[in-house]
Design a protein around this motif. Structure first.
Motif, PDB file in Angstrom:
ATOM      1  N   GLN A   2      -6.063   6.376  -1.462  1.00 29.48           N
ATOM      2  CA  GLN A   2      -5.381   5.428  -0.580  1.00 29.48           C
ATOM      3  C   GLN A   2      -4.835   4.243  -1.376  1.00 29.48           C
ATOM      4  O   GLN A   2      -3.759   3.732  -1.050  1.00 29.48           O
ATOM      5  CB  GLN A   2      -6.314   4.936   0.522  1.00 29.48           C
ATOM      6  CG  GLN A   2      -6.614   5.981   1.557  1.00 29.48           C
ATOM      7  CD  GLN A   2      -7.471   5.447   2.690  1.00 29.48           C
ATOM      8  OE1 GLN A   2      -7.943   4.323   2.662  1.00 29.48           O
ATOM      9  NE2 GLN A   2      -7.680   6.273   3.700  1.00 29.48           N
ATOM     10  N   PHE A   3      -5.576   3.814  -2.401  1.00 27.55           N
ATOM     11  CA  PHE A   3      -5.101   2.699  -3.202  1.00 27.55           C
ATOM     12  C   PHE A   3      -3.778   3.061  -3.874  1.00 27.55           C
ATOM     13  O   PHE A   3      -2.832   2.279  -3.854  1.00 27.55           O
ATOM     14  CB  PHE A   3      -6.136   2.290  -4.257  1.00 27.55           C
ATOM     15  CG  PHE A   3      -5.637   1.209  -5.172  1.00 27.55           C
ATOM     16  CD1 PHE A   3      -5.594  -0.108  -4.749  1.00 27.55           C
ATOM     17  CD2 PHE A   3      -5.167   1.515  -6.438  1.00 27.55           C
ATOM     18  CE1 PHE A   3      -5.110  -1.104  -5.579  1.00 27.55           C
ATOM     19  CE2 PHE A   3      -4.692   0.523  -7.275  1.00 27.55           C
ATOM     20  CZ  PHE A   3      -4.661  -0.792  -6.842  1.00 27.55           C
ATOM     21  N   THR A   4      -3.702   4.237  -4.448  1.00 29.45           N
ATOM     22  CA  THR A   4      -2.475   4.670  -5.126  1.00 29.45           C
ATOM     23  C   THR A   4      -1.328   4.762  -4.138  1.00 29.45           C
ATOM     24  O   THR A   4      -0.215   4.299  -4.427  1.00 29.45           O
ATOM     25  CB  THR A   4      -2.701   6.027  -5.825  1.00 29.45           C
ATOM     26  OG1 THR A   4      -3.764   5.873  -6.767  1.00 29.45           O
ATOM     27  CG2 THR A   4      -1.451   6.490  -6.544  1.00 29.45           C
ATOM     28  N   LEU A   5      -1.565   5.315  -2.968  1.00 24.74           N
ATOM     29  CA  LEU A   5      -0.523   5.389  -1.946  1.00 24.74           C
ATOM     30  C   LEU A   5      -0.084   3.987  -1.521  1.00 24.74           C
ATOM     31  O   LEU A   5       1.102   3.738  -1.308  1.00 24.74           O
ATOM     32  CB  LEU A   5      -1.006   6.202  -0.744  1.00 24.74           C
ATOM     33  CG  LEU A   5       0.015   6.391   0.379  1.00 24.74           C
ATOM     34  CD1 LEU A   5       1.303   7.033  -0.137  1.00 24.74           C
ATOM     35  CD2 LEU A   5      -0.603   7.231   1.500  1.00 24.74           C
ATOM     36  N   ALA A   6      -1.047   3.061  -1.410  1.00 21.93           N
ATOM     37  CA  ALA A   6      -0.712   1.676  -1.046  1.00 21.93           C
ATOM     38  C   ALA A   6       0.215   1.057  -2.086  1.00 21.93           C
ATOM     39  O   ALA A   6       1.195   0.383  -1.739  1.00 21.93           O
ATOM     40  CB  ALA A   6      -1.981   0.844  -0.907  1.00 21.93           C
ATOM     41  N   TYR A  26      -4.466  -0.877   1.755  1.00 21.08           N
ATOM     42  CA  TYR A  26      -5.343  -1.727   0.935  1.00 21.08           C
ATOM     43  C   TYR A  26      -6.583  -2.121   1.727  1.00 21.08           C
ATOM     44  O   TYR A  26      -7.692  -2.134   1.209  1.00 21.08           O
ATOM     45  CB  TYR A  26      -4.623  -2.988   0.474  1.00 21.08           C
ATOM     46  CG  TYR A  26      -3.608  -2.804  -0.616  1.00 21.08           C
ATOM     47  CD1 TYR A  26      -3.848  -1.977  -1.710  1.00 21.08           C
ATOM     48  CD2 TYR A  26      -2.397  -3.486  -0.575  1.00 21.08           C
ATOM     49  CE1 TYR A  26      -2.913  -1.824  -2.720  1.00 21.08           C
ATOM     50  CE2 TYR A  26      -1.456  -3.336  -1.586  1.00 21.08           C
ATOM     51  CZ  TYR A  26      -1.715  -2.506  -2.649  1.00 21.08           C
ATOM     52  OH  TYR A  26      -0.785  -2.362  -3.650  1.00 21.08           O
ATOM     53  N   ARG A  27      -6.397  -2.470   3.008  1.00 25.98           N
ATOM     54  CA  ARG A  27      -7.520  -2.884   3.858  1.00 25.98           C
ATOM     55  C   ARG A  27      -8.526  -1.740   4.012  1.00 25.98           C
ATOM     56  O   ARG A  27      -9.730  -1.973   4.057  1.00 25.98           O
ATOM     57  CB  ARG A  27      -6.996  -3.333   5.220  1.00 25.98           C
ATOM     58  CG  ARG A  27      -7.949  -4.195   5.993  1.00 25.98           C
ATOM     59  CD  ARG A  27      -7.355  -4.798   7.257  1.00 25.98           C
ATOM     60  NE  ARG A  27      -6.317  -5.778   6.980  1.00 25.98           N
ATOM     61  CZ  ARG A  27      -5.018  -5.602   7.267  1.00 25.98           C
ATOM     62  NH1 ARG A  27      -4.596  -4.505   7.844  1.00 25.98           N
ATOM     63  NH2 ARG A  27      -4.146  -6.537   6.982  1.00 25.98           N
ATOM     64  N   THR A  33     -11.755  -3.269  -5.936  1.00 25.49           N
ATOM     65  CA  THR A  33     -11.454  -4.626  -6.405  1.00 25.49           C
ATOM     66  C   THR A  33      -9.967  -4.906  -6.472  1.00 25.49           C
ATOM     67  O   THR A  33      -9.518  -5.981  -6.065  1.00 25.49           O
ATOM     68  CB  THR A  33     -12.085  -4.882  -7.782  1.00 25.49           C
ATOM     69  OG1 THR A  33     -11.619  -3.905  -8.696  1.00 25.49           O
ATOM     70  CG2 THR A  33     -13.584  -4.843  -7.708  1.00 25.49           C
ATOM     71  N   ASN A  34      -9.184  -3.984  -6.978  1.00 28.44           N
ATOM     72  CA  ASN A  34      -7.744  -4.234  -7.072  1.00 28.44           C
ATOM     73  C   ASN A  34      -7.075  -4.217  -5.704  1.00 28.44           C
ATOM     74  O   ASN A  34      -6.064  -4.883  -5.507  1.00 28.44           O
ATOM     75  CB  ASN A  34      -7.082  -3.237  -8.025  1.00 28.44           C
ATOM     76  CG  ASN A  34      -7.448  -3.529  -9.461  1.00 28.44           C
ATOM     77  OD1 ASN A  34      -7.560  -4.673  -9.857  1.00 28.44           O
ATOM     78  ND2 ASN A  34      -7.665  -2.489 -10.240  1.00 28.44           N
ATOM     79  N   ALA A  35      -7.649  -3.487  -4.752  1.00 31.80           N
ATOM     80  CA  ALA A  35      -7.118  -3.511  -3.390  1.00 31.80           C
ATOM     81  C   ALA A  35      -7.295  -4.900  -2.788  1.00 31.80           C
ATOM     82  O   ALA A  35      -6.395  -5.412  -2.115  1.00 31.80           O
ATOM     83  CB  ALA A  35      -7.791  -2.453  -2.529  1.00 31.80           C
ATOM     84  N   HIS A  36      -8.457  -5.531  -3.037  1.00 33.76           N
ATOM     85  CA  HIS A  36      -8.666  -6.902  -2.554  1.00 33.76           C
ATOM     86  C   HIS A  36      -7.590  -7.821  -3.120  1.00 33.76           C
ATOM     87  O   HIS A  36      -6.993  -8.620  -2.395  1.00 33.76           O
ATOM     88  CB  HIS A  36     -10.042  -7.432  -2.978  1.00 33.76           C
ATOM     89  CG  HIS A  36     -11.173  -6.778  -2.286  1.00 33.76           C
ATOM     90  ND1 HIS A  36     -12.364  -6.525  -2.913  1.00 33.76           N
ATOM     91  CD2 HIS A  36     -11.322  -6.311  -1.027  1.00 33.76           C
ATOM     92  CE1 HIS A  36     -13.198  -5.951  -2.065  1.00 33.76           C
ATOM     93  NE2 HIS A  36     -12.584  -5.806  -0.923  1.00 33.76           N
ATOM     94  N   HIS A  37      -7.353  -7.709  -4.416  1.00 31.00           N
ATOM     95  CA  HIS A  37      -6.360  -8.574  -5.057  1.00 31.00           C
ATOM     96  C   HIS A  37      -4.967  -8.325  -4.487  1.00 31.00           C
ATOM     97  O   HIS A  37      -4.256  -9.267  -4.132  1.00 31.00           O
ATOM     98  CB  HIS A  37      -6.350  -8.348  -6.576  1.00 31.00           C
ATOM     99  CG  HIS A  37      -5.245  -9.082  -7.243  1.00 31.00           C
ATOM    100  ND1 HIS A  37      -4.000  -8.519  -7.427  1.00 31.00           N
ATOM    101  CD2 HIS A  37      -5.174 -10.335  -7.726  1.00 31.00           C
ATOM    102  CE1 HIS A  37      -3.211  -9.405  -8.005  1.00 31.00           C
ATOM    103  NE2 HIS A  37      -3.905 -10.511  -8.191  1.00 31.00           N
ATOM    104  N   ASN A  38      -4.573  -7.061  -4.404  1.00 29.77           N
ATOM    105  CA  ASN A  38      -3.219  -6.754  -3.941  1.00 29.77           C
ATOM    106  C   ASN A  38      -3.013  -7.158  -2.488  1.00 29.77           C
ATOM    107  O   ASN A  38      -1.934  -7.646  -2.126  1.00 29.77           O
ATOM    108  CB  ASN A  38      -2.922  -5.275  -4.147  1.00 29.77           C
ATOM    109  CG  ASN A  38      -2.816  -4.893  -5.608  1.00 29.77           C
ATOM    110  OD1 ASN A  38      -3.093  -5.696  -6.492  1.00 29.77           O
ATOM    111  ND2 ASN A  38      -2.449  -3.659  -5.874  1.00 29.77           N
ATOM    112  N   LEU A  39      -4.036  -6.995  -1.654  1.00 29.97           N
ATOM    113  CA  LEU A  39      -3.935  -7.434  -0.264  1.00 29.97           C
ATOM    114  C   LEU A  39      -3.841  -8.960  -0.210  1.00 29.97           C
ATOM    115  O   LEU A  39      -3.085  -9.508   0.598  1.00 29.97           O
ATOM    116  CB  LEU A  39      -5.132  -6.925   0.544  1.00 29.97           C
ATOM    117  CG  LEU A  39      -5.135  -7.229   2.035  1.00 29.97           C
ATOM    118  CD1 LEU A  39      -3.882  -6.694   2.722  1.00 29.97           C
ATOM    119  CD2 LEU A  39      -6.390  -6.644   2.690  1.00 29.97           C
ATOM    120  N   ALA A  40      -4.558  -9.644  -1.078  1.00 30.64           N
ATOM    121  CA  ALA A  40      -4.465 -11.112  -1.138  1.00 30.64           C
ATOM    122  C   ALA A  40      -3.042 -11.553  -1.452  1.00 30.64           C
ATOM    123  O   ALA A  40      -2.533 -12.512  -0.853  1.00 30.64           O
ATOM    124  CB  ALA A  40      -5.434 -11.658  -2.189  1.00 30.64           C
TER     125      ALA A  40
END
Length: 94
Positions: A2-6, A26-27, A33-40
């Motif tokens: 899911q992270f890669t697709l995001a 991302y959610r 950890t990188n999903a948190h950053h990218n969503l931020a």
């Protein structure tokens, strides 16, 4: 996966560019950890989600606490400018 697709949705790589879909993916990657950053970043910029520096700060802190250097840096900038958190130059310098 899911992270890669995001990331692909955010950047329009192989799929139509869609920040809202990227934010949802991302959610869904709680604990990544990188999903948190990218969503931020999406919250800070108001891309695909309502602009919200306080939510960005919470997510940057999660990423920072898990060792993401850019999360730490971006959180420090929010403290330095008082965006979404009280202005605190001591906290910004940490």
């Amino acid at each position: 996966a899911q992270f890669t697709l995001a990331v692909f949705c955010e950047n329009g790589r192989g799929v139509p560019q869609d920040d809202a879909a990227s934010a949802r993916l991302y959610r869904a990657e709680q604990g990544h950890t990188n999903a948190h950053h990218n969503l931020a970043v999406l919250y800070q910029d108001g891309r695909g989600v309502p602009q919200d520096d306080a939510e960005a700060a919470c997510l940057y802190r999660l990423a920072s606490d898990q060792g993401v250097a850019t999360g730490h840096h971006n959180l420090a900038l929010l403290y330095a400018h008082g965006s979404g958190v009280p202005r605190d130059l001591v906290e910004a310098a940490r």
